[in-house]
Write an enzyme that holds these catalytic residues in place. Structure first.
Site, mmCIF file in Angstrom:
data_model
loop_
_atom_site.group_PDB
_atom_site.id
_atom_site.type_symbol
_atom_site.label_atom_id
_atom_site.label_comp_id
_atom_site.label_asym_id
_atom_site.label_seq_id
_atom_site.Cartn_x
_atom_site.Cartn_y
_atom_site.Cartn_z
ATOM 1 N N HIS A 148 0.862 -1.183 0.000
ATOM 2 C CA HIS A 148 0.000 0.000 0.000
ATOM 3 C C HIS A 148 0.895 1.228 0.000
ATOM 4 C CE1 HIS A 148 -3.587 2.451 0.835
ATOM 5 N NE2 HIS A 148 -2.757 3.179 1.568
ATOM 6 N N CYS A 149 0.775 2.033 -1.046
ATOM 7 C CA CYS A 149 1.659 3.187 -1.202
ATOM 8 C C CYS A 149 0.948 4.451 -0.714
ATOM 9 C CB CYS A 149 2.070 3.348 -2.668
ATOM 10 S SG CYS A 149 3.294 4.661 -2.914
ATOM 11 N N PRO A 150 1.443 5.096 0.346
ATOM 12 C CA PRO A 150 0.789 6.313 0.839
ATOM 13 C C PRO A 150 0.899 7.482 -0.122
ATOM 14 C CG PRO A 150 2.852 5.933 2.007
ATOM 15 C CD PRO A 150 2.610 4.715 1.165
ATOM 16 N N ALA A 175 -2.014 6.869 -2.149
ATOM 17 C CA ALA A 175 -3.201 6.601 -1.330
ATOM 18 C C ALA A 175 -4.000 5.437 -1.897
ATOM 19 C CB ALA A 175 -4.080 7.850 -1.210
#
Length: 375
Positions: free
Chosen positions: A184-186, A189
């Site tokens: 999950h890449c912030p 998002a």
């Protein structure tokens, strides 16, 4: 004062939910605004300071200014397009396929009971709350490889109510299962998974090229400014300095992360699998990651499985994956190395035998202790 009125409590719950959704939308919006702002500003600084001021006016080379500007605009557009396509396309989920949805989860849980001899295997190979043994598995859609040899186990998600293929994980941030979830890449998002991993790699590549291009161009004119001692007669442009600093930071950080991401692609390993293999977090993770990588088909085949089988797919953000249950590129099934898979099965069987022997030894000790107490 204790609030017990149902209407007041309901209003408080609704207000808290609305606040949580608003905060979540801000968290999701921030990286997009930040990326767009930095990307637009760098293009503005490149065109106004480098192309117009430095090349066109001072050097009197409008042709070179136009060429540099066109290259910068192209790389800028590709960075923006691939970034937002990663968000729009998404990683893909089993929920996208009606054939993988569980219609009646309560009935499924009530009618599915693992035989006692598989209880130890549940702890070894899967989530005890997400594994189910059924006599009629959906083999027409899903081929399972990382499973218990000789059985028909299926993983499913209690929250999404879907069958979970290999390499599929539930993301608590996105609140959905993601096919071949990488991480999950912030900064997006969203999750990086089967359908948008190619776009994610391309975005890193284009950002690296764009920042490297801006870095080289700005460095040339900064070097010229100090080498020819132009500071004695003029001032150094702060936009040129900031462009150099921002480009350097992005080139180093994105370049390192991009090379690491491509290294994972060449090994056909996701970030989650890499972390499991590297750190062996927990007994369940270490047992899953032990043994050879059955998905490693060789560097070229691994690259093709993610980026496409033609160089056009490698360079341009053109989709080749499909969200069709009948398509071979839907992210549900993964091709495995048969020799590595056989080795993995032998390792699992050996672990099962060891667990059985340990269980018998433990039961024997408990029996002896019970006899001693009776005496």
């Amino acid at each position: 004062m204790l609030i017990t009125h149902p209407r007041v409590m309901l209003m408080n719950v609704q207000w808290m939910d609305a606040t949580a959704r608003f905060c979540g939308s801000l968290t999701s919006l921030f990286p997009k605004v930040f990326f767009s702002t930095v990307n637009i500003w760098t293009l503005y600084a490149l065109l106004s300071e480098v192309c117009y001021n430095q090349i066109s006016l001072q050097s009197e080379r409008p042709g070179v200014a136009i060429l540099v500007g066109l290259i910068g605009v192209f790389l800028h557009v590709m960075c923006a397009y691939t970034y937002f396509m990663v968000v729009i396309v998404g990683g893909g989920s089993p929920s996208d396929f009606p054939e993988l949805r569980i219609r009646n989860l309560d009935s499924l849980k009530a009618n599915s009971q693992d035989p006692p001899e598989f209880q130890e295997q549940d702890q070894l190979l899967g989530d005890t709350e997400a594994d189910v043994y059924r006599d009629v598995p959906p083999t027409q859609w899903v081929d399972f490889h990382i499973t218990r040899p000789g059985t028909s186990p299926y993983r499913y998600c209690l929250k999404c109510k879907v069958w979970k293929p290999d390499r599929c994980h539930h993301c608590s941030s996105c609140n959905r299962c993601v096919l071949r979830m990488d991480h999950h890449c912030p900064w997006f998002a969203t999750c990086i998974g089967y359908h948008n991993q190619k776009l994610f790699i391309q975005n890193l590549m284009y950002i690296g090229m764009y920042s490297g291009f801006c870095l080289v161009v700005s460095a040339v004119y900064l070097f010229s400014f100090f080498h020819h001692q132009e500071y004695e007669a003029g001032y150094l442009s702060l936009r040129l300095v900031f462009l150099f600093i921002v480009s350097l930071v992005f080139f180093v950080t994105i370049g390192v992360f991009g090379m690491f991401s491509m290294w994972l692609v060449f090994r056909n390993t996701t970030t989650i699998e890499f972390q499991d293999q590297r750190w062996s977090w927990g007994d369940k993770a270490s047992s899953r990651s032990s043994g050879p990588n059955i998905f490693d088909l060789g560097a070229r085949n691994n690259w093709v499985s993610v980026m496409g089988n033609h160089w056009v797919y490698w360079v341009l953000p053109v989709q080749f994956t499909q969200k069709d249950i009948a398509s071979p590129v839907n992210g549900i099934n993964s091709v495995v190395d048969e020799e590595a898979y056989d080795e993995w099965c032998q390792s699992v069987r050996a672990q099962e035998q060891l667990n059985k022997q340990l269980r018998e030894y433990r039961d024997g000790l408990r029996g002896v202790e019970g006899e001693d107490r009776n005496v």
